[in-house]
Design an enzyme around this catalytic site. Structure first.
Site, short mmCIF file in Angstrom:
data_model
loop_
_atom_site.label_atom_id
_atom_site.label_comp_id
_atom_site.label_asym_id
_atom_site.label_seq_id
_atom_site.Cartn_x
_atom_site.Cartn_y
_atom_site.Cartn_z
N ALA A 69 0.82 -1.22 0.00
CA ALA A 69 0.00 0.00 0.00
C ALA A 69 0.86 1.27 0.00
CB ALA A 69 -0.93 -0.01 1.20
N THR A 70 2.02 1.20 0.60
CA THR A 70 2.90 2.38 0.63
C THR A 70 3.24 2.79 -0.80
OG1 THR A 70 3.82 1.72 2.74
CG2 THR A 70 5.13 3.26 1.45
N GLN A 178 -7.21 -0.92 5.25
CA GLN A 178 -7.80 -1.52 6.44
C GLN A 178 -9.20 -2.10 6.17
OE1 GLN A 178 -6.43 -2.29 9.29
NE2 GLN A 178 -4.52 -1.15 9.19
N SER A 196 -2.80 -3.50 0.58
CA SER A 196 -1.69 -4.44 0.80
C SER A 196 -2.24 -5.81 1.17
CB SER A 196 -0.88 -3.98 2.02
OG SER A 196 0.33 -3.42 1.67
N THR A 234 10.00 -7.08 -13.70
CA THR A 234 9.49 -8.44 -13.92
C THR A 234 8.34 -8.72 -12.94
OG1 THR A 234 11.72 -9.11 -14.52
CG2 THR A 234 10.16 -10.88 -14.01
N CYS A 320 3.37 2.00 11.95
CA CYS A 320 4.12 2.82 10.99
C CYS A 320 4.30 4.27 11.42
CB CYS A 320 3.42 2.83 9.63
SG CYS A 320 2.99 1.21 9.05
#
Ligand code: PMP
Length: 375
Positions: A69-70, A178, A196, A234, A320
């Site tokens: 997600a970042t 979330q 994510s 790739t 985080c």
């Protein structure tokens, strides 16, 4: 062990790990290679993408694989501002966004972009009237996450998206990390969405940016051929297949799992309310998976480590965020004492009621003990 930190990350499902290993062994060819091994790998990616698109109700070409997600949030934000250079230089967001949204925006501020932070009501919800007031001819992007990771408070993304449809030049990005795997999301009113796999029993290192086909984007990462032109390199075939598997598993029993977590949540809140010094920061707009509490007079980290001694794991601020008190709780309550003593208990359908019974017993003992020491 009692794990109550599912919103920080989840343990990968065994089936997801099996898929990863099997695909790594059987489909090791480079999907860009022209030979049979390459086309087999390419076909497997197409099948995975098709499954993901069907589950989420988006088009296959709208799926961009990222490392998480970042990267998806960064790709969305920088991709849009680099692509729409002749539009305005204002971005609207909330103070409750994840650091992977807030930090890129802070950086953009140094480049001359104006970041407008929305007011939230007493429940932590976006004030729609404030949003309308802050929208201007200069607004390029609005970024609002579906669920705040600390408090679990759920924004009405659909309502926000509908309001924004009346401003065709404004692009709407939502970090849905979330939400995904816990509840179904309607992507109809969102232009860009990030998530994510690690939050729904998938692996770390894979995520997605959903980009509606009418949105243009300059990639963050340029290079060799991939699944889309928006993120080179790739394709991570085993991770992609494992993401599809994790999503399939999450959606199979999504309603049942949600209902199970709701029951656990009710039990937990009922028990927490019996402890005098506990203040519950989550509210009726919070997803049942997240219960944020403050224990008055006990520093969050002190309690976290006291519980860790008993093999119980939960979070203070989101894993985080930086040091200090919780900005989310401070924004919500305006109280620094609550913000410096807040703990996030995050539940899963895998959580057992018995685990919560043991957790509550130990929590009560720790509260009594720590309060005595502090007297
Ligand atoms: N957004 C939200 C709301 C999150 O909770 C997280 C994970 N803590 C992220 C983004 C970042 O996800 P990742 O670390 O997998 O890139």
């Amino acid at each position: 062990m009692i794990y109550l930190d599912y919103s920080a990350t989840t343990k990968p499902d065994k089936g997801v790990l099996d898929t990863f290993v099997e695909v790594s062994n059987r489909y090791f060819g480079n999907p860009n290679s022209l030979h049979k091994l390459g086309s087999e790998a390419k076909n497997l990616i197409s099948a995975s993408t098709s499954q993901i698109a069907t589950i989420l109700g988006v088009k296959e070409k709208e799926i961009i694989y990222t490392s998480g997600a970042t990267e998806a949030n960064n790709t969305a934000i920088f991709g849009v501002i680099r692509s729409y250079t002749t539009r305005g230089k204002e971005i609207i967001t909330t103070p409750l966004e994840h650091s992977s949204v807030l930090e890129p925006l802070k950086y953009l501020e140094t480049l001359g972009y104006k970041i407008k932070y929305l007011s939230l009501d007493q429940n932590g919800l976006v004030d729609i009237e404030d949003l309308k007031r802050k929208l201007s001819d200069e607004t390029l992007l609005v970024s609002i996450s579906s669920i705040n990771s600390e408090t679990g408070i759920r924004q009405n993304v659909e309502q926000i998206g509908k309001v924004l449809k009346e401003y065709p030049k404004v692009i709407f990005h939502s970090d849905v990390t979330q939400s995904i795997g816990k509840e179904k999301i309607n992507f109809d009113f969102i232009d860009l969405a990030s998530f994510s796999a690690q939050k729904f029993y998938g692996l770390k290192g894979i995520g997605c940016l959903i980009k509606k086909e009418y949105i243009s984007l300059i990639p963050l990462i340029h290079g060799g051929k991939s699944t889309t032109i928006y993120r080179s390199g790739t394709p991570a075939i085993s991770l992609i297949a494992s993401l599809a598997k994790a999503l399939r598993l999450a959606y199979t029993n999504i309603e049942e799992n949600y209902a199970k977590v709701e029951k656990l949540n009710s039990f937990l809140i009922h028990e927490l309310k019996k402890i005098e010094d506990v203040h519950i920061n989550s509210n009726r707009y919070s997803i049942p998976n997240i219960v944020n509490i403050s224990i008055l007079g006990v520093k969050a980290e002190t309690m976290l480590h006291a519980l860790e001694e008993e093999d119980i794991y939960l979070s203070t601020k989101t894993a985080c965020s930086g040091d200090g008190y919780s900005l989310a709780i401070y924004t919500l309550t305006g109280d620094k004492n609550l913000a410096s003593s807040s703990l996030r208990i995050s539940l899963s359908h895998l959580t057992e009621k018995e685990e919560l019974v043991v957790f509550m017993k130990i929590l009560k003992e720790k509260v009594d003990h720590l309060k005595k020491i502090m007297e």
